[in-house]
Design an enzyme around this catalytic site. Structure first.
Site, short mmCIF file in Angstrom:
data_model
loop_
_atom_site.label_atom_id
_atom_site.label_comp_id
_atom_site.label_asym_id
_atom_site.label_seq_id
_atom_site.Cartn_x
_atom_site.Cartn_y
_atom_site.Cartn_z
N PHE A 49 25.11 33.16 38.10
CA PHE A 49 26.16 34.08 37.71
C PHE A 49 27.42 33.74 38.49
CE2 PHE A 49 28.96 37.66 37.95
CZ PHE A 49 29.03 38.07 36.63
N ASP B 14 29.39 29.05 45.81
CA ASP B 14 29.92 30.34 45.39
C ASP B 14 29.31 31.40 46.31
OD1 ASP B 14 30.52 32.79 44.29
OD2 ASP B 14 30.10 32.20 42.21
N LYS C 228 34.95 39.34 46.33
CA LYS C 228 34.32 40.63 46.63
C LYS C 228 34.75 41.21 47.99
CE LYS C 228 30.91 40.79 43.10
NZ LYS C 228 30.15 39.68 42.53
#
Ligand SMILES: *Cc1c(COP(=O)(O)O)cnc(C)c1O
Length: 397
Positions: free
Chosen positions: A141, A226, A255
């Site tokens: 993802f 990531d 985030k």
């Protein structure tokens, strides 16, 4: 109709149904706790998918934001501002790299990293025009843009969004031989989550990240980590790659970098990689804005003390010790690192997150059978134990 029902009806009628939220309407939050519009309190065991690692309204972060609100908030990259130089310097130092390219959302930073790898591949590695390939992993993802969903293996994320962007090869997560077989002289990068978050907190087999690092080095391909969800303290270290002493060529951050206040993301690498960009070749109106930089600088300062990495390590060990004792007729497997867990159930996860909510704990299922726990790293040990008590109750059904 209660206030909450009225507000939920508005969302239901006028918001696109691209989420399936738990039936709660939050009005306030502090630390690891949130309060709904009717005054009920809940312990947040999701932390906005790790965007709120340092707690809701962390005083250091809200203070930094308020201070900057009274100075200057946006100038665009057409002009420099006094938060920018310090931000890129401090973040680069935290990562042990020398260049930062700031963006806003995580997906934008992933896109930026993909563009970086391709441009680097053509201009530095010498890949023939149009032939670059990037390797990704099953279960990945990395966000929601059309290019990123092109290499998703999740039908919900991918279907009906074609035609898809070519140039990606996807191999099983954790499979060194498959990765090796997929690499060739046109492989410019390997895009990897050091722990797969949305897939259900999948920790790769021990040694896998090292093997990826070695294969990338041997093949002259960029290892692109990531760390949007796994990084910035979540797993008990600054980066999840640290667990195997692996240093990728490129970090993608997001985030928690925005302190739970605003979207802040970045690609961080050395200048032999990020140096490929010349003026006009990539950009973002909001990327690296003064407010974002002021908040992210405080995030970096918080991380430099190591306090939250340590909390995540210690409380995480305790959490995993307790999760390991859950009855194995209901729980098939518990994965994770630090204050981060994917609990694989033998049955449906949604009813468990709904029961947890009734008990005052907010967690969210990912896919059908996994409960994910990722509390703010400020959570107290007593609150964590209380949440785990409620989980035991909720799992009894
Ligand atoms: C959340 C996430 C993204 C996307 O971030 P957005 O800010 O939602 O675009 C990318 N990669 C990983 C690993 C993530 O967890």
């Amino acid at each position: 109709m209660s206030k909450a029902d009225e507000l939920r009806a508005m969302s239901e009628e006028h918001s696109a149904h691209n989420y399936h939220p738990l039936p709660i309407v939050i009005a306030e939050a502090d630390g690891a706790w949130v309060t709904d519009v009717d005054g009920n309190r809940y312990l947040d065991m999701l932390a906005a998918y790790s965007a709120v690692n340092f707690g809701h309204r962390n005083p250091r972060l809200t203070e930094a934001a308020k201070r900057q609100l009274d100075q200057v908030t946006l100038v665009s990259r057409a002009f420099d501002h006094d938060q920018f130089g310090p931000f890129v310097t401090e973040l680069a130092e935290l990562c042990g790299k020398d260049m930062v390219l700031p963006m806003n959302s995580g997906a934008e930073a992933v896109e930026t990293a993909l563009k970086t790898a391709r441009k680097w591949g053509y201009e530095v590695k010498g890949v023939p025009a149009g032939e670059a390939n990037i390797i990704t992993f099953e279960g990945n993802f990395h966000g929601r843009t059309t290019t990123i969903v092109s290499f998703s293996t999740d039908p919900d994320a991918k279907d009906s969004y074609g035609p898809y962007t070519p140039g990606f090869r996807t191999v099983p997560y954790g499979d060194v031989d498959a990765l090796k077989a997929a690499m060739d002289s046109s492989t410019v990068g390997v895009l990897i989550e050091p722990i797969q978050g949305e897939a259900g907190v999948n920790v790769p087999p021990s040694g896998f990240l090292r093997a990826v690092r070695e294969l990338c080095t041997a093949n002259g391909s960029l290892m692109i980590a990531d760390e949007i969800q796994s990084g910035l303290g979540r797993t008990g270290t600054t980066f999840a790659c640290d667990h195997e002493d692996v240093v990728p060529d490129v970090y993608i951050l997001g985030k928690a970098l925005g302190g739970g206040i605003m979207p802040v993301s970045a690609v961080v690498a050395d200048s032999d990689v990020l140096g490929v960009f010349k003026p006009g070749q990539h950009g973002s109106t909001f990327g690296g804005n003064p407010l974002a930089c002021a908040i992210a600088r405080e995030v970096v300062a918080i991380l430099k003390s190591g306090e939250f990495q340590q909390r995540s390590r210690e409380l995480g060990a305790h959490m995993h010790e307790r999760l390991g004792r859950l009855p194995n007729d209901v729980v098939r497997e518990v994965r994770g690192r630090g204050l981060w867990a994917g609990i694989e159930l033998n049955g449906e996860a949604r009813p468990v997150s709904e029961r947890l909510m009734e008990l005052g704990v907010l967690a969210k299922e990912t896919h059908e059978t996994t409960i994910r726990l990722a509390p703010p790293l400020v959570i107290s040990r007593a609150d964590l134990d209380w949440a785990l008590d409620q989980l035991e109750i909720a799992l009894k059904g």
